[in-house]
Design a protein around this motif. Structure first.
Motif, PDB file in Angstrom:
ATOM      1  N   PHE A 376      36.293  34.327  41.518  1.00  0.00           N
ATOM      2  CA  PHE A 376      36.957  35.404  40.784  1.00  0.00           C
ATOM      3  C   PHE A 376      36.039  35.991  39.718  1.00  0.00           C
ATOM      4  O   PHE A 376      35.146  35.310  39.197  1.00  0.00           O
ATOM      5  CB  PHE A 376      38.261  34.908  40.143  1.00  0.00           C
ATOM      6  N   GLN A 377      36.293  37.266  39.443  1.00  0.00           N
ATOM      7  CA  GLN A 377      35.574  37.960  38.367  1.00  0.00           C
ATOM      8  C   GLN A 377      36.178  37.555  37.029  1.00  0.00           C
ATOM      9  O   GLN A 377      37.378  37.701  36.796  1.00  0.00           O
ATOM     10  CB  GLN A 377      35.695  39.468  38.546  1.00  0.00           C
ATOM     11  N   THR A 378      35.361  37.036  36.130  1.00  0.00           N
ATOM     12  CA  THR A 378      35.831  36.713  34.788  1.00  0.00           C
ATOM     13  C   THR A 378      35.839  37.991  33.941  1.00  0.00           C
ATOM     14  O   THR A 378      35.365  39.044  34.359  1.00  0.00           O
ATOM     15  CB  THR A 378      34.929  35.667  34.121  1.00  0.00           C
ATOM     16  N   GLN A 458      43.654  37.324  28.866  1.00  0.00           N
ATOM     17  CA  GLN A 458      42.497  37.268  29.760  1.00  0.00           C
ATOM     18  C   GLN A 458      42.829  36.452  31.015  1.00  0.00           C
ATOM     19  O   GLN A 458      42.454  36.818  32.133  1.00  0.00           O
ATOM     20  CB  GLN A 458      41.298  36.663  29.040  1.00  0.00           C
ATOM     21  N   PHE A 459      43.518  35.357  30.819  1.00  0.00           N
ATOM     22  CA  PHE A 459      43.925  34.485  31.923  1.00  0.00           C
ATOM     23  C   PHE A 459      44.793  35.269  32.908  1.00  0.00           C
ATOM     24  O   PHE A 459      44.579  35.233  34.127  1.00  0.00           O
ATOM     25  CB  PHE A 459      44.686  33.296  31.345  1.00  0.00           C
ATOM     26  N   ALA A 460      45.764  36.011  32.371  1.00  0.00           N
ATOM     27  CA  ALA A 460      46.648  36.818  33.214  1.00  0.00           C
ATOM     28  C   ALA A 460      45.870  37.892  33.955  1.00  0.00           C
ATOM     29  O   ALA A 460      46.101  38.139  35.153  1.00  0.00           O
ATOM     30  CB  ALA A 460      47.738  37.460  32.356  1.00  0.00           C
ATOM     31  N   ALA A 461      44.934  38.547  33.262  1.00  0.00           N
ATOM     32  CA  ALA A 461      44.148  39.606  33.893  1.00  0.00           C
ATOM     33  C   ALA A 461      43.276  39.052  35.019  1.00  0.00           C
ATOM     34  O   ALA A 461      43.117  39.695  36.070  1.00  0.00           O
ATOM     35  CB  ALA A 461      43.287  40.309  32.852  1.00  0.00           C
ATOM     36  N   ASP A 465      44.254  40.860  38.314  1.00  0.00           N
ATOM     37  CA  ASP A 465      43.235  41.809  38.782  1.00  0.00           C
ATOM     38  C   ASP A 465      42.458  41.278  39.982  1.00  0.00           C
ATOM     39  O   ASP A 465      42.023  42.051  40.840  1.00  0.00           O
ATOM     40  CB  ASP A 465      42.261  42.141  37.652  1.00  0.00           C
ATOM     41  N   ASN A 466      42.266  39.955  40.026  1.00  0.00           N
ATOM     42  CA  ASN A 466      41.542  39.344  41.157  1.00  0.00           C
ATOM     43  C   ASN A 466      42.457  38.992  42.328  1.00  0.00           C
ATOM     44  O   ASN A 466      41.988  38.472  43.338  1.00  0.00           O
ATOM     45  CB  ASN A 466      40.813  38.080  40.691  1.00  0.00           C
ATOM     46  N   LYS A 467      43.771  39.251  42.149  1.00  0.00           N
ATOM     47  CA  LYS A 467      44.760  38.953  43.193  1.00  0.00           C
ATOM     48  C   LYS A 467      44.670  37.486  43.654  1.00  0.00           C
ATOM     49  O   LYS A 467      44.684  37.174  44.842  1.00  0.00           O
ATOM     50  CB  LYS A 467      44.574  39.898  44.393  1.00  0.00           C
ATOM     51  N   PRO A 511      38.835  42.298  34.584  1.00  0.00           N
ATOM     52  CA  PRO A 511      38.113  42.306  35.864  1.00  0.00           C
ATOM     53  C   PRO A 511      38.195  43.637  36.609  1.00  0.00           C
ATOM     54  O   PRO A 511      37.320  43.942  37.434  1.00  0.00           O
ATOM     55  CB  PRO A 511      38.800  41.186  36.642  1.00  0.00           C
ATOM     56  N   ASN A 512      39.216  44.447  36.345  1.00  0.00           N
ATOM     57  CA  ASN A 512      39.320  45.753  37.000  1.00  0.00           C
ATOM     58  C   ASN A 512      38.515  46.834  36.290  1.00  0.00           C
ATOM     59  O   ASN A 512      38.560  48.010  36.676  1.00  0.00           O
ATOM     60  CB  ASN A 512      40.781  46.183  37.132  1.00  0.00           C
ATOM     61  N   GLY A 513      37.782  46.460  35.224  1.00  0.00           N
ATOM     62  CA  GLY A 513      36.926  47.400  34.521  1.00  0.00           C
ATOM     63  C   GLY A 513      37.560  48.097  33.344  1.00  0.00           C
ATOM     64  O   GLY A 513      36.894  48.876  32.648  1.00  0.00           O
ATOM     65  N   GLU A 514      38.840  47.852  33.059  1.00  0.00           N
ATOM     66  CA  GLU A 514      39.535  48.524  31.966  1.00  0.00           C
ATOM     67  C   GLU A 514      39.471  47.701  30.684  1.00  0.00           C
ATOM     68  O   GLU A 514      39.395  46.469  30.718  1.00  0.00           O
ATOM     69  CB  GLU A 514      40.997  48.769  32.346  1.00  0.00           C
ATOM     70  N   VAL A 515      39.537  48.394  29.524  1.00  0.00           N
ATOM     71  CA  VAL A 515      39.649  47.710  28.239  1.00  0.00           C
ATOM     72  C   VAL A 515      40.996  46.999  28.193  1.00  0.00           C
ATOM     73  O   VAL A 515      42.033  47.572  28.546  1.00  0.00           O
ATOM     74  CB  VAL A 515      39.528  48.723  27.080  1.00  0.00           C
ATOM     75  N   LEU A 516      40.998  45.737  27.744  1.00  0.00           N
ATOM     76  CA  LEU A 516      42.227  44.944  27.759  1.00  0.00           C
ATOM     77  C   LEU A 516      43.116  45.216  26.548  1.00  0.00           C
ATOM     78  O   LEU A 516      44.345  45.227  26.663  1.00  0.00           O
ATOM     79  CB  LEU A 516      41.883  43.456  27.832  1.00  0.00           C
ATOM     80  N   GLU A 517      42.539  45.421  25.376  1.00  0.00           N
ATOM     81  CA  GLU A 517      43.310  45.580  24.150  1.00  0.00           C
ATOM     82  C   GLU A 517      44.366  46.675  24.301  1.00  0.00           C
ATOM     83  O   GLU A 517      44.061  47.839  24.565  1.00  0.00           O
ATOM     84  CB  GLU A 517      42.371  45.912  22.978  1.00  0.00           C
TER      85      GLU A 517
END
Length: 552
Positions: A376-378, A458-461, A465-467, A511-517
């Motif tokens: 998975f992408q971190t 981050q854990f959820a993303a 995002d990595n399915k 991981p999808n390239g978007e800002v998380l905040e």
């Protein structure tokens, strides 16, 4: 990182005029003097014919008699300098999140400029504290708080804290209508707090507080709260509706030693209740547990700081992993989980990760590579380059310092996006995490709730995002960044340490390239909590997860 700021006043300045009798619920001003302006250092007061409330009139003489209640010239200049410093440094240092700003309708340049009058009219230390608090919370960032003490031992002299007072009733938000704030009774304390005709029951809706409609009250309250999404704002507000936060928050939000609520029952009956604020440690709550883990043994077979593991009551090949935290000794506890699963022959079982009651921390990739059989992408991250970047870089690891300084020397606005904090990878690596040699191999289901974020976000993303598995429930709280920078604000007038201030200086990249905040990963099956489903909400998520996996 904490630092001391030196704020320098270079000249006396003209300050704007404010209207006669202006009402400002934001900081509780109600009886302003006639229109006035401070011009240079002579405190000349201008007036015009208009109607003033209360004891104020529009005569210059009476205004001068009230002069002791107005800031002195040096105080005004101090407050103006503090405002300018905070605004300028925030525009220079802050890593603003475009998706959060769009979702919440934020424009820091515009909205921070509107706070200047709070500083100019701050005739007391308490009001100055509230003005600085607003300059912090206007950014809507859960991580950023005011600090009472800095690492160098400086203690804030401009500090106000609440007194841990609470009403004998607790609330939760109703998320059925995302366009407005709604709250309901979630618990009541034991004792003779309520008359028979006005005893709250779980699910009763809040209509008003101290005579203010709940929408208006909450709009004012959330200005002082730390949150990064509207859902987290609602969760935070629900907790504060029962608390007296004065003097940390302005006293006009409260009604002295008591609070008056207006409620509506499911039957439509409306009733009013006035209760005292009491020491929160003296209250005993009466609501039954809202988590009973349907389908699973109620007692965990393995319990650690970071998790509790439950086996299925019917011996089906599925585990409930209640995730609680991301703290040391995280790796050792994950290895203990694998030891148990290997000894029991259950590494191939499906795993339901219930993170609805978790907090944040660090180490999410260490957990996930042991729970999933897939690479998975971190998350990635960056740092905004500003006046403090070189100083900050010296406090980090040599690898992080080199990464930041390369951007400083190149004159970049931001560093490159690199694996988060370079904790697991070098700056030039892609951040793809491989499964642990020993890991679970079954299917994953993940569930969250907007009370906690940061590492949990981050854990959820990384899961969504990595399915890596199915997700349901609500989003996490939506706050995560790489680092914050902290410094003690110093009064330019008398050199006293005022209060510690924080800046978010880097983005977390999903991981999808978007800002998380302010932009949490959204579950595949969004199930909001409401007043109607509250008692069964968390258990219903587990039942839905079992149904998805075919174990119900």
């Amino acid at each position: 990182m904490r630092h001391t700021a030196a704020i320098i006043i270079v000249a006396c300045i003209y300050l704007p005029q404010y209207g006669c009798g202006e009402q400002d619920e934001d900081i509780g001003l109600s009886d302003e003097p006639a229109e006035w302006a401070y011009q240079t250092c002579d405190l000349s007061i201008q007036s015009r014919s208009c109607a003033c409330p209360g004891t104020w009139t529009c005569s210059v003489i009476e205004i001068c008699e009230k002069r002791s209640q107005l800031p002195s010239c040096s105080e005004i200049l101090e407050r103006k300098a503090i405002f300018d410093y905070l605004r300028d440094k925030t525009l220079e240092r802050e890593a603003f999140s475009p998706p959060k700003n769009a979702a919440l309708g934020l424009d820091y340049e515009v909205q921070s400029a509107q706070l200047e009058p709070l500083f100019i009219r701050a005739f007391s230390n308490e009001r100055l504290f509230h003005a600085i608090l607003r300059m912090s919370t206007v950014r809507a960032d859960r991580h950023l708080r005011l600090l009472e003490e800095t690492d160098d031992g400086q203690v804030a002299q401009l500090w106000f804290d609440d007194k841990d007072l609470e009403a004998p009733v607790q609330f939760m938000p109703d998320f059925s209508d995302p366009s407005r704030y709604q709250f309901f009774v979630a618990d009541v304390a034991a004792g003779d707090w309520f008359p028979d005709h006005a005893t709250p029951t779980i699910g009763d809706r809040v209509l008003s507080i101290n005579g203010r409609p709940i929408d208006r009250y909450t709009q004012i309250l959330v200005r002082y709260l730390r949150y990064s999404t509207s859902q987290k704002a609602a969760v935070q507000a629900a907790k504060r509706l029962t608390q007296n936060q004065a003097p940390e928050f302005p006293s006009h939000l409260y009604n002295g030693d008591s609070v008056t609520y207006e409620f509506q029952r499911a039957s439509g009956e409306v009733y009013e209740l006035t209760v005292p604020y009491v020491d929160e440690d003296t209250l005993t709550w009466t609501a039954p547990p809202i988590r009973t883990f349907p389908g699973f043994e109620p007692m965990p077979v393995l319990e650690k700081t970071n998790y509790a593991l439950h086996r299925h009551a019917g011996d089906k090949p599925v585990l409930l992993l209640r995730w609680l935290d991301f703290e040391d000794p995280l790796v050792e506890e994950m290895e203990a989980l694998l030891d148990y699963a290997q000894a029991e022959g259950i590494l191939d079982y499906d795993v339901i990760i219930d993170a609805t009651d978790s907090s944040g921390g660090s180490g999410g990739p260490d957990v996930l590579k042991r729970l999933s059989p897939k690479p998975f992408q971190t998350t990635l991250g960056n740092v905004r380059i500003s006046d403090i970047s070189a100083t900050f870089a010296k406090t980090r690891t040599p690898a992080v310092e080199a990464w930041i300084m390369s951007a400083v020397e190149a004159g970049q606005e931001y560093t490159s996006n690199a694996p988060f904090k370079l904790q697991y990878f070098d700056a030039d690596e892609d951040g793809i995490m491989q499964p642990n040699e020993r890991h679970f191999s079954g299917r994953l289901v993940f569930m969250c709730f907007p009370d906690a974020g940061s590492q949990l976000d981050q854990f959820a993303a990384m899961i969504i995002d990595n399915k890596l598995g199915y997700s349901l429930g609500m989003t996490c709280a939506g706050h995560s960044n790489t680092w914050e920078y902290e410094e003690m604000l110093i009064s330019p007038r008398d050199g006293r340490p005022l209060v510690g201030f924080m800046w978010n200086i880097g983005d977390t990249i999903r991981p999808n390239g978007e800002v998380l905040e302010g932009n949490p990963a959204v579950p595949e099956e969004f199930i909001p909590m409401t007043a109607d489903n509250y008692n069964q909400y968390f258990d219903s998520l587990i039942e839905r997860a079992l149904q998805h996996l075919g174990h119900l």
